[in-house]
Design a protein around this motif. Sequence first.
Motif, PDB file in Angstrom:
ATOM      1  N   ASP A 173       0.894  -1.205  -0.030  1.00  0.00           N
ATOM      2  CA  ASP A 173       0.124  -0.244   0.020  1.00  0.00           C
ATOM      3  C   ASP A 173       1.109   1.362  -0.006  1.00  0.00           C
ATOM      4  OD1 ASP A 173       0.684   0.503   2.793  1.00  0.00           O
ATOM      5  OD2 ASP A 173      -1.080  -0.116   3.535  1.00  0.00           O
ATOM      6  N   LYS A 174       0.274   2.551  -0.165  1.00  0.00           N
ATOM      7  CA  LYS A 174       0.988   3.764  -0.454  1.00  0.00           C
ATOM      8  C   LYS A 174       1.638   3.867   0.940  1.00  0.00           C
ATOM      9  CE  LYS A 174       0.020   8.593  -1.214  1.00  0.00           C
ATOM     10  NZ  LYS A 174      -1.018   9.625  -1.421  1.00  0.00           N
ATOM     11  N   SER A 175       1.094   3.687   2.151  1.00  0.00           N
ATOM     12  CA  SER A 175       2.059   4.207   3.394  1.00  0.00           C
ATOM     13  C   SER A 175       3.335   3.217   3.180  1.00  0.00           C
ATOM     14  CB  SER A 175       1.097   3.981   4.545  1.00  0.00           C
ATOM     15  OG  SER A 175       0.899   2.459   4.792  1.00  0.00           O
ATOM     16  N   GLU A 176       3.186   1.885   2.749  1.00  0.00           N
ATOM     17  CA  GLU A 176       4.612   1.355   3.119  1.00  0.00           C
ATOM     18  C   GLU A 176       5.593   1.763   2.141  1.00  0.00           C
ATOM     19  OE1 GLU A 176       4.313  -3.037   2.850  1.00  0.00           O
ATOM     20  OE2 GLU A 176       1.940  -2.704   3.647  1.00  0.00           O
ATOM     21  N   GLN A 177       5.177   2.163   0.878  1.00  0.00           N
ATOM     22  CA  GLN A 177       5.995   2.816  -0.151  1.00  0.00           C
ATOM     23  C   GLN A 177       6.576   4.156   0.291  1.00  0.00           C
ATOM     24  OE1 GLN A 177       3.238   3.106  -3.605  1.00  0.00           O
ATOM     25  NE2 GLN A 177       3.537   0.980  -4.088  1.00  0.00           N
ATOM     26  N   ILE A 178       5.952   4.940   0.908  1.00  0.00           N
ATOM     27  CA  ILE A 178       6.517   6.114   1.469  1.00  0.00           C
ATOM     28  C   ILE A 178       7.228   5.824   2.561  1.00  0.00           C
ATOM     29  CG2 ILE A 178       5.724   8.336   2.701  1.00  0.00           C
ATOM     30  CD1 ILE A 178       3.146   8.076   1.231  1.00  0.00           C
ATOM     31  N   LYS A 179       6.883   5.055   3.445  1.00  0.00           N
ATOM     32  CA  LYS A 179       8.053   4.460   4.565  1.00  0.00           C
ATOM     33  C   LYS A 179       9.369   4.017   3.654  1.00  0.00           C
ATOM     34  CE  LYS A 179       4.909   3.133   8.030  1.00  0.00           C
ATOM     35  NZ  LYS A 179       4.353   1.902   8.598  1.00  0.00           N
ATOM     36  N   LYS A 180       9.349   3.201   2.691  1.00  0.00           N
ATOM     37  CA  LYS A 180      10.433   2.967   1.937  1.00  0.00           C
ATOM     38  C   LYS A 180      11.206   4.247   1.450  1.00  0.00           C
ATOM     39  CE  LYS A 180       9.600  -1.861   0.512  1.00  0.00           C
ATOM     40  NZ  LYS A 180      10.903  -2.503   1.260  1.00  0.00           N
ATOM     41  N   HIS A 217      14.529  23.403   2.805  1.00  0.00           N
ATOM     42  CA  HIS A 217      14.166  23.678   4.231  1.00  0.00           C
ATOM     43  C   HIS A 217      14.132  22.639   4.883  1.00  0.00           C
ATOM     44  CE1 HIS A 217      11.062  25.042   6.901  1.00  0.00           C
ATOM     45  NE2 HIS A 217      11.181  26.038   6.380  1.00  0.00           N
ATOM     46  N   ARG A 218      14.907  22.970   5.756  1.00  0.00           N
ATOM     47  CA  ARG A 218      15.253  21.724   7.056  1.00  0.00           C
ATOM     48  C   ARG A 218      13.870  21.091   7.516  1.00  0.00           C
ATOM     49  NH1 ARG A 218      19.481  25.382  10.205  1.00  0.00           N
ATOM     50  NH2 ARG A 218      17.909  26.732  10.064  1.00  0.00           N
ATOM     51  N   ALA A 219      12.821  21.762   7.762  1.00  0.00           N
ATOM     52  CA  ALA A 219      11.592  21.114   8.383  1.00  0.00           C
ATOM     53  C   ALA A 219      11.077  20.370   7.281  1.00  0.00           C
ATOM     54  CB  ALA A 219      10.769  22.237   9.079  1.00  0.00           C
ATOM     55  N   GLN A 220      11.003  20.505   6.220  1.00  0.00           N
ATOM     56  CA  GLN A 220      10.438  20.006   4.969  1.00  0.00           C
ATOM     57  C   GLN A 220      11.206  18.579   4.841  1.00  0.00           C
ATOM     58  OE1 GLN A 220       7.198  20.530   3.649  1.00  0.00           O
ATOM     59  NE2 GLN A 220       7.641  18.782   2.851  1.00  0.00           N
ATOM     60  N   TYR A 221      12.366  18.943   4.954  1.00  0.00           N
ATOM     61  CA  TYR A 221      13.406  17.515   4.568  1.00  0.00           C
ATOM     62  C   TYR A 221      13.268  16.535   5.734  1.00  0.00           C
ATOM     63  CZ  TYR A 221      17.260  14.730   3.764  1.00  0.00           C
ATOM     64  OH  TYR A 221      18.306  13.520   3.424  1.00  0.00           O
ATOM     65  N   GLY A 222      13.142  17.260   6.866  1.00  0.00           N
ATOM     66  CA  GLY A 222      12.906  16.304   7.997  1.00  0.00           C
ATOM     67  C   GLY A 222      11.558  15.388   7.782  1.00  0.00           C
ATOM     68  N   ARG A 223      10.515  16.139   7.286  1.00  0.00           N
ATOM     69  CA  ARG A 223       9.504  15.397   7.177  1.00  0.00           C
ATOM     70  C   ARG A 223       9.521  14.316   6.013  1.00  0.00           C
ATOM     71  NH1 ARG A 223       7.062  20.553   8.247  1.00  0.00           N
ATOM     72  NH2 ARG A 223       7.164  21.136   6.043  1.00  0.00           N
ATOM     73  N   TYR A 224      10.287  14.322   4.825  1.00  0.00           N
ATOM     74  CA  TYR A 224      10.372  13.425   4.035  1.00  0.00           C
ATOM     75  C   TYR A 224      11.286  12.300   4.732  1.00  0.00           C
ATOM     76  CZ  TYR A 224      10.013  17.254   0.785  1.00  0.00           C
ATOM     77  OH  TYR A 224       9.252  18.413  -0.229  1.00  0.00           O
ATOM     78  N   GLU A 225      11.988  12.560   5.559  1.00  0.00           N
ATOM     79  CA  GLU A 225      12.871  11.297   6.275  1.00  0.00           C
ATOM     80  C   GLU A 225      11.943  10.539   7.438  1.00  0.00           C
ATOM     81  OE1 GLU A 225      16.503  11.676   7.849  1.00  0.00           O
ATOM     82  OE2 GLU A 225      17.693  12.392   6.087  1.00  0.00           O
ATOM     83  N   THR A 226      10.685  11.181   7.564  1.00  0.00           N
ATOM     84  CA  THR A 226       9.901  10.636   8.443  1.00  0.00           C
ATOM     85  C   THR A 226       8.631   9.967   7.701  1.00  0.00           C
ATOM     86  OG1 THR A 226       8.748  12.663   9.317  1.00  0.00           O
ATOM     87  CG2 THR A 226      10.563  11.805  10.590  1.00  0.00           C
ATOM     88  N   GLY A 227       8.720  10.199   6.396  1.00  0.00           N
ATOM     89  CA  GLY A 227       7.479   9.466   5.994  1.00  0.00           C
ATOM     90  C   GLY A 227       6.303  10.500   5.311  1.00  0.00           C
ATOM     91  N   THR A 228       6.306  11.551   5.491  1.00  0.00           N
ATOM     92  CA  THR A 228       5.563  12.558   4.880  1.00  0.00           C
ATOM     93  C   THR A 228       5.552  12.249   3.272  1.00  0.00           C
ATOM     94  OG1 THR A 228       5.806  14.077   6.268  1.00  0.00           O
ATOM     95  CG2 THR A 228       4.839  15.078   4.466  1.00  0.00           C
ATOM     96  N   ASP A 229       4.317  12.098   2.592  1.00  0.00           N
ATOM     97  CA  ASP A 229       4.303  12.256   1.154  1.00  0.00           C
ATOM     98  C   ASP A 229       5.056  13.410   0.536  1.00  0.00           C
ATOM     99  OD1 ASP A 229       3.519  11.231  -1.445  1.00  0.00           O
ATOM    100  OD2 ASP A 229       1.267  11.244  -0.946  1.00  0.00           O
ATOM    101  N   ILE A 230       5.710  12.952  -0.585  1.00  0.00           N
ATOM    102  CA  ILE A 230       6.347  13.995  -1.391  1.00  0.00           C
ATOM    103  C   ILE A 230       6.138  14.247  -2.672  1.00  0.00           C
ATOM    104  CG2 ILE A 230       7.986  12.016  -1.854  1.00  0.00           C
ATOM    105  CD1 ILE A 230      10.309  13.832  -1.533  1.00  0.00           C
ATOM    106  N   GLN A 231       6.095  15.457  -3.240  1.00  0.00           N
ATOM    107  CA  GLN A 231       5.751  15.763  -4.473  1.00  0.00           C
ATOM    108  C   GLN A 231       6.930  15.489  -5.414  1.00  0.00           C
ATOM    109  OE1 GLN A 231       5.091  19.935  -4.888  1.00  0.00           O
ATOM    110  NE2 GLN A 231       3.152  19.789  -3.678  1.00  0.00           N
ATOM    111  N   PHE A 232       6.560  15.229  -6.747  1.00  0.00           N
ATOM    112  CA  PHE A 232       7.489  14.726  -7.494  1.00  0.00           C
ATOM    113  C   PHE A 232       8.746  15.815  -7.820  1.00  0.00           C
ATOM    114  CE2 PHE A 232       9.060  14.272 -11.944  1.00  0.00           C
ATOM    115  CZ  PHE A 232       9.876  13.080 -11.892  1.00  0.00           C
TER     116      PHE A 232
END
Length: 79
Positions: free
Chosen positions: A2-9, A36-51
């Motif tokens: 599922d999508k959440s597993e892909q985002i975690k990967k 942006h540091r806060a945004q990058y931090g969210r990418y590493e914790t599994g926030t969905d990311i734009q292309f």
Amino acid sequence: MDKSEQIKKLASRIRSLRIQKGYTSYENFAFEKGIHRAQYGRYETGTDIQFTSLVKIAQSFEMSLEEFFSEGFEEIYEN
């Protein structure tokens, strides 16, 4: 998968690449790469990311998207 597993990967891959580049702090990496540091931090914790953000992150690791996705996503390609 599922999508959440892909985002975690994806988050795991981003974090792993940062550490491989020798950055123990995501904040230092983001600052040096102009992300942006806060945004990058969210990418590493599994926030969905734009292309466009994903492209910027791959570029910050000096990688193509093909190289970026070459490890850690085998199950996604098998489905």
